[in-house]
Scaffold this motif. Structure first.
Motif, PDB file in Angstrom:
ATOM      1  N   LEU A  89       0.830  -1.206   0.000  1.00  0.00           N
ATOM      2  CA  LEU A  89       0.000   0.000   0.000  1.00  0.00           C
ATOM      3  C   LEU A  89       0.863   1.255   0.000  1.00  0.00           C
ATOM      4  CD1 LEU A  89      -2.804  -1.101   2.455  1.00  0.00           C
ATOM      5  CD2 LEU A  89      -3.160  -0.382   0.077  1.00  0.00           C
ATOM      6  N   MET A  90       1.905   1.265   0.812  1.00  0.00           N
ATOM      7  CA  MET A  90       2.802   2.428   0.858  1.00  0.00           C
ATOM      8  C   MET A  90       3.437   2.672  -0.507  1.00  0.00           C
ATOM      9  SD  MET A  90       2.910   3.876   3.886  1.00  0.00           S
ATOM     10  CE  MET A  90       4.472   4.738   3.828  1.00  0.00           C
ATOM     11  N   GLU A  91       3.876   1.614  -1.162  1.00  0.00           N
ATOM     12  CA  GLU A  91       4.497   1.774  -2.474  1.00  0.00           C
ATOM     13  C   GLU A  91       3.504   2.329  -3.491  1.00  0.00           C
ATOM     14  OE1 GLU A  91       6.122  -2.152  -2.984  1.00  0.00           O
ATOM     15  OE2 GLU A  91       7.962  -1.625  -1.903  1.00  0.00           O
ATOM     16  N   ARG A  92       2.269   1.885  -3.431  1.00  0.00           N
ATOM     17  CA  ARG A  92       1.248   2.412  -4.345  1.00  0.00           C
ATOM     18  C   ARG A  92       0.928   3.872  -4.042  1.00  0.00           C
ATOM     19  NH1 ARG A  92      -2.174  -1.265  -7.070  1.00  0.00           N
ATOM     20  NH2 ARG A  92      -3.346   0.555  -7.714  1.00  0.00           N
ATOM     21  N   LEU A  93       0.908   4.241  -2.740  1.00  0.00           N
ATOM     22  CA  LEU A  93       0.689   5.646  -2.392  1.00  0.00           C
ATOM     23  C   LEU A  93       1.833   6.517  -2.911  1.00  0.00           C
ATOM     24  CD1 LEU A  93      -0.664   5.391   1.271  1.00  0.00           C
ATOM     25  CD2 LEU A  93      -1.980   5.735  -0.828  1.00  0.00           C
ATOM     26  N   GLU A  94       3.043   6.011  -2.823  1.00  0.00           N
ATOM     27  CA  GLU A  94       4.189   6.750  -3.343  1.00  0.00           C
ATOM     28  C   GLU A  94       4.066   6.933  -4.859  1.00  0.00           C
ATOM     29  OE1 GLU A  94       7.797   4.842  -2.027  1.00  0.00           O
ATOM     30  OE2 GLU A  94       7.243   5.083   0.080  1.00  0.00           O
ATOM     31  N   GLN A  95       3.611   5.900  -5.563  1.00  0.00           N
ATOM     32  CA  GLN A  95       3.386   6.023  -7.008  1.00  0.00           C
ATOM     33  C   GLN A  95       2.350   7.105  -7.297  1.00  0.00           C
ATOM     34  OE1 GLN A  95       2.123   2.168  -8.372  1.00  0.00           O
ATOM     35  NE2 GLN A  95       4.200   1.357  -8.469  1.00  0.00           N
ATOM     36  N   GLU A  96       1.283   7.105  -6.503  1.00  0.00           N
ATOM     37  CA  GLU A  96       0.224   8.118  -6.665  1.00  0.00           C
ATOM     38  C   GLU A  96       0.798   9.514  -6.474  1.00  0.00           C
ATOM     39  OE1 GLU A  96      -3.845   9.510  -6.958  1.00  0.00           O
ATOM     40  OE2 GLU A  96      -3.034   7.520  -7.351  1.00  0.00           O
ATOM     41  N   ALA A  97       1.622   9.683  -5.439  1.00  0.00           N
ATOM     42  CA  ALA A  97       2.238  10.987  -5.179  1.00  0.00           C
ATOM     43  C   ALA A  97       3.141  11.407  -6.347  1.00  0.00           C
ATOM     44  CB  ALA A  97       3.022  10.937  -3.870  1.00  0.00           C
ATOM     45  N   CYS A  98       3.927  10.483  -6.852  1.00  0.00           N
ATOM     46  CA  CYS A  98       4.798  10.787  -7.996  1.00  0.00           C
ATOM     47  C   CYS A  98       3.983  11.151  -9.219  1.00  0.00           C
ATOM     48  CB  CYS A  98       5.707   9.594  -8.301  1.00  0.00           C
ATOM     49  SG  CYS A  98       7.041   9.368  -7.121  1.00  0.00           S
ATOM     50  N   ASN A  99       2.915  10.408  -9.471  1.00  0.00           N
ATOM     51  CA  ASN A  99       2.058  10.686 -10.626  1.00  0.00           C
ATOM     52  C   ASN A  99       1.457  12.087 -10.558  1.00  0.00           C
ATOM     53  OD1 ASN A  99       2.562   8.115 -11.576  1.00  0.00           O
ATOM     54  ND2 ASN A  99       0.613   7.274 -10.888  1.00  0.00           N
ATOM     55  N   LYS A 100       1.251  12.579  -9.330  1.00  0.00           N
ATOM     56  CA  LYS A 100       0.686  13.914  -9.145  1.00  0.00           C
ATOM     57  C   LYS A 100       1.768  14.964  -8.930  1.00  0.00           C
ATOM     58  CE  LYS A 100      -3.821  12.354  -7.636  1.00  0.00           C
ATOM     59  NZ  LYS A 100      -4.846  12.393  -6.601  1.00  0.00           N
ATOM     60  N   LYS A 101       3.012  14.585  -9.210  1.00  0.00           N
ATOM     61  CA  LYS A 101       4.166  15.497  -9.198  1.00  0.00           C
ATOM     62  C   LYS A 101       4.554  15.997  -7.808  1.00  0.00           C
ATOM     63  CE  LYS A 101       4.160  15.480 -13.743  1.00  0.00           C
ATOM     64  NZ  LYS A 101       4.345  14.157 -14.272  1.00  0.00           N
ATOM     65  N   ALA A 102       4.273  15.223  -6.762  1.00  0.00           N
ATOM     66  CA  ALA A 102       4.715  15.593  -5.418  1.00  0.00           C
ATOM     67  C   ALA A 102       6.224  15.387  -5.310  1.00  0.00           C
ATOM     68  CB  ALA A 102       3.997  14.754  -4.365  1.00  0.00           C
ATOM     69  N   ALA A 103       6.890  16.291  -4.622  1.00  0.00           N
ATOM     70  CA  ALA A 103       8.334  16.199  -4.419  1.00  0.00           C
ATOM     71  C   ALA A 103       8.685  15.411  -3.162  1.00  0.00           C
ATOM     72  CB  ALA A 103       8.934  17.597  -4.329  1.00  0.00           C
ATOM     73  N   SER A 104       7.744  15.374  -2.222  1.00  0.00           N
ATOM     74  CA  SER A 104       7.997  14.660  -0.974  1.00  0.00           C
ATOM     75  C   SER A 104       6.689  14.076  -0.456  1.00  0.00           C
ATOM     76  CB  SER A 104       8.606  15.590   0.079  1.00  0.00           C
ATOM     77  OG  SER A 104       7.693  16.619   0.421  1.00  0.00           O
ATOM     78  N   ILE A 105       6.839  13.101   0.428  1.00  0.00           N
ATOM     79  CA  ILE A 105       5.698  12.459   1.061  1.00  0.00           C
ATOM     80  C   ILE A 105       6.011  12.353   2.545  1.00  0.00           C
ATOM     81  CG2 ILE A 105       6.580  10.153   0.542  1.00  0.00           C
ATOM     82  CD1 ILE A 105       3.698   9.271  -0.001  1.00  0.00           C
ATOM     83  N   MET A 106       5.026  12.677   3.380  1.00  0.00           N
ATOM     84  CA  MET A 106       5.288  12.671   4.821  1.00  0.00           C
ATOM     85  C   MET A 106       4.147  11.985   5.565  1.00  0.00           C
ATOM     86  SD  MET A 106       3.032  15.093   6.306  1.00  0.00           S
ATOM     87  CE  MET A 106       3.860  15.383   7.823  1.00  0.00           C
ATOM     88  N   LEU A 107       4.434  11.672   6.825  1.00  0.00           N
ATOM     89  CA  LEU A 107       3.440  11.041   7.703  1.00  0.00           C
ATOM     90  C   LEU A 107       3.838  11.278   9.151  1.00  0.00           C
ATOM     91  CD1 LEU A 107       4.886   8.223   8.942  1.00  0.00           C
ATOM     92  CD2 LEU A 107       4.612   7.559   6.564  1.00  0.00           C
ATOM     93  N   GLU A 108       2.879  11.073  10.038  1.00  0.00           N
ATOM     94  CA  GLU A 108       3.155  11.080  11.468  1.00  0.00           C
ATOM     95  C   GLU A 108       3.000   9.652  11.985  1.00  0.00           C
ATOM     96  OE1 GLU A 108       1.444  15.108  10.529  1.00  0.00           O
ATOM     97  OE2 GLU A 108       0.520  13.131  10.386  1.00  0.00           O
ATOM     98  N   VAL A 109       3.842   9.292  12.952  1.00  0.00           N
ATOM     99  CA  VAL A 109       3.771   7.958  13.548  1.00  0.00           C
ATOM    100  C   VAL A 109       4.169   8.049  15.016  1.00  0.00           C
ATOM    101  CG1 VAL A 109       6.134   7.362  12.833  1.00  0.00           C
ATOM    102  CG2 VAL A 109       4.469   5.534  13.272  1.00  0.00           C
ATOM    103  N   ARG A 110       3.523   7.206  15.814  1.00  0.00           N
ATOM    104  CA  ARG A 110       3.887   7.153  17.234  1.00  0.00           C
ATOM    105  C   ARG A 110       5.272   6.502  17.384  1.00  0.00           C
ATOM    106  NH1 ARG A 110      -0.751   7.131  21.024  1.00  0.00           N
ATOM    107  NH2 ARG A 110      -2.646   7.434  19.804  1.00  0.00           N
ATOM    108  N   PRO A 111       6.116   7.025  18.263  1.00  0.00           N
ATOM    109  CA  PRO A 111       7.407   6.379  18.516  1.00  0.00           C
ATOM    110  C   PRO A 111       7.245   4.950  19.047  1.00  0.00           C
ATOM    111  CG  PRO A 111       7.378   8.583  19.461  1.00  0.00           C
ATOM    112  CD  PRO A 111       5.985   8.300  18.980  1.00  0.00           C
ATOM    113  N   SER A 112       6.121   4.667  19.687  1.00  0.00           N
ATOM    114  CA  SER A 112       5.882   3.325  20.226  1.00  0.00           C
ATOM    115  C   SER A 112       5.430   2.322  19.170  1.00  0.00           C
ATOM    116  CB  SER A 112       4.827   3.392  21.339  1.00  0.00           C
ATOM    117  OG  SER A 112       3.587   3.864  20.825  1.00  0.00           O
TER     118      SER A 112
END
Length: 150
Positions: A89-112
């Protein structure tokens, strides 16, 4: 754990019942049904599911606004974890971001959330910030992780 193949496809309104079950089992601060339904009208949002023989086993979402992409959520049903669905799923989201010309992709995650952190790091995400007391259930910080796409 169920060992099986899966299909990644676009989330539909018919998937919401299963998404809500996975959402509520995966997060202490789950999104509401209404929040997901509103995402279908969000022109910046894209949501995917992993379908295993007609059953939603995992899902993920992203917003792409201009050159920035933000992963909103990723969750895998407990029965289907450790089978590569989150990574796919992450790889497909990255493809989607690239297709829409995004330069970066970010997220928030708990340290735990060590399983998620391990996956994100293997995919090339690096910590670029910290959101103090981000999660209202226990005031845990959020790590801001970013991947530069080009």
């Amino acid at each position: 754990m169920i060992n099986t193949r899966f299909l990644i496809r676009k989330m539909t309104i018919k998937d919401i019942d299963r998404v809500m079950i996975i959402e509520n089992e995966s997060f202490t601060l789950p999104w509401s049904r209404d929040s997901y339904l509103k995402e279908f009208d969000n022109e910046y949002a894209s949501y995917l599911v992993c379908d295993v023989r007609g059953e939603v086993a995992a899902y993920a979402g992203i917003w792409v606004v201009f050159e920035e992409a933000h992963i909103t959520n990723v969750a895998v049903d407990r029965r289907f974890r450790q089978q590569g669905m989150g990574r796919a799923l992450m790889e497909r989201l990255e493809q989607e971001a690239c297709n829409k010309k995004a330069a970066s992709i970010m997220l928030e995650v708990r340290p735990s959330n060590l399983a998620a952190l391990t996956m994100y790091r293997k995919l090339g995400y690096i910590q670029t910030g910290l959101r103090r007391e981000y999660y209202s259930d226990n005031l845990e910080d959020a790590l801001l992780m970013t991947k530069y796409l080009f």
